[in-house]
Design a protein around this motif. Structure first.
Motif: not given
Length: 254
Positions: A122-123, A147-149, A155-156, A247-248
């Motif tokens: 997913d990430q 990721t998505v916060d 954020g990439t 978020t990771l």
């Protein structure tokens, strides 16, 4: 007729002329002395030269050999911590860029395939993962992570993950970064070490070291208690990197 007068007395004797043979002998005597003296001087000169030639030349104390190059540490390392091996994703002496190695399809080894397959899809973009080098690791990858916060902001960035044969092997590498740093809180401090927790559990999941590297990048390097793995992220801004770090997770899904 003749005149008979008194007889004339004889005059004084003339000078005695030298014997020509005597003059010639003196001349040869002088020549002989000159030649003998010259021969003696030449003999002394040759002896002096021969004596000098038997001696070794003096050492050249003014010249110096080439300077021995001192090797400087490569890769990310804390400014206050001992230098160690370059972390994943960082160009090092044996890996100038994270280029894939030759292989049947994507250039990854079997161990790297296993590591890639254990990541959270997913990430972690599996297609982006490429081989990189970590000291002593059995597998190491450099991948793109998105990721998505909590606010839905995407954020990439790039992250590195490495797997070791044992936790002892992993810890020996981790300590090259964390060993020289004090205990602290990576949420608010730099150049400290501590522990980190999964957001959904609150329980300590591993150790972490955060520091400003010699290249001016902020670094989070995390270990895991349940597996001999290391994960690293880097960025130019501490606050943004810390927010992305939260978020990771999870990194591993197996």
């Amino acid at each position: 007729m003749s005149q008979n007068g008194p007889s004339t007395p004889p005059g004084p004797p003339g000078p005695t002329l030298p014997d020509p043979h005597t003059r010639r002998g003196v001349r040869w005597t002088i020549i002989g002395v000159v030649i003998s003296t010259a021969i003696a001087l030449i003999s002394l000169y040759l002896q002096a030269q021969q004596s000098r030639g038997d001696q070794p030349d003096p050492p050249d104390t003014t010249s110096s050999g080439p300077a021995v190059p001192v090797r400087s540490p490569a890769g990310e390392s804390p400014r206050t911590a001992p230098s160690g091996p370059p972390p994943a994703g960082t160009p090092g002496p044996a890996d100038s860029s994270p280029e894939p190695r030759s292989g049947p399809d994507d250039g990854l080894t079997t161990a790297e395939h296993d590591l890639r397959d254990s990541l959270n899809t997913d990430q972690w973009s599996r297609e982006s993962c490429s081989h990189t080098v970590w000291q002593g690791a059995t597998a190491a990858l450099y991948c793109t992570v998105t990721t998505v916060d909590l606010y839905g902001v995407t954020g990439t960035g790039k992250a590195s993950v490495a797997m070791y044969a044992t936790k002892t092997d992993r810890d020996s590498v981790f300590q090259t970064y964390a060993g020289g740093l004090p205990e602290g809180d990576c949420e608010a401090q730099v150049n400290v070490r501590g522990s980190w927790s999964e957001n959904n559990t609150g329980q300590a999941a591993g150790d972490v070291v955060c520091f400003l590297s010699t290249t001016g990048q902020y670094v989070f390097l995390c270990s895991y208690y349940d597996r001999p793995a290391l994960v690293q992220i880097t960025g130019p801004d501490q606050a943004s990197l810390t927010a992305w770090w939260h978020t990771l997770e999870p990194v591993f899904t197996d």
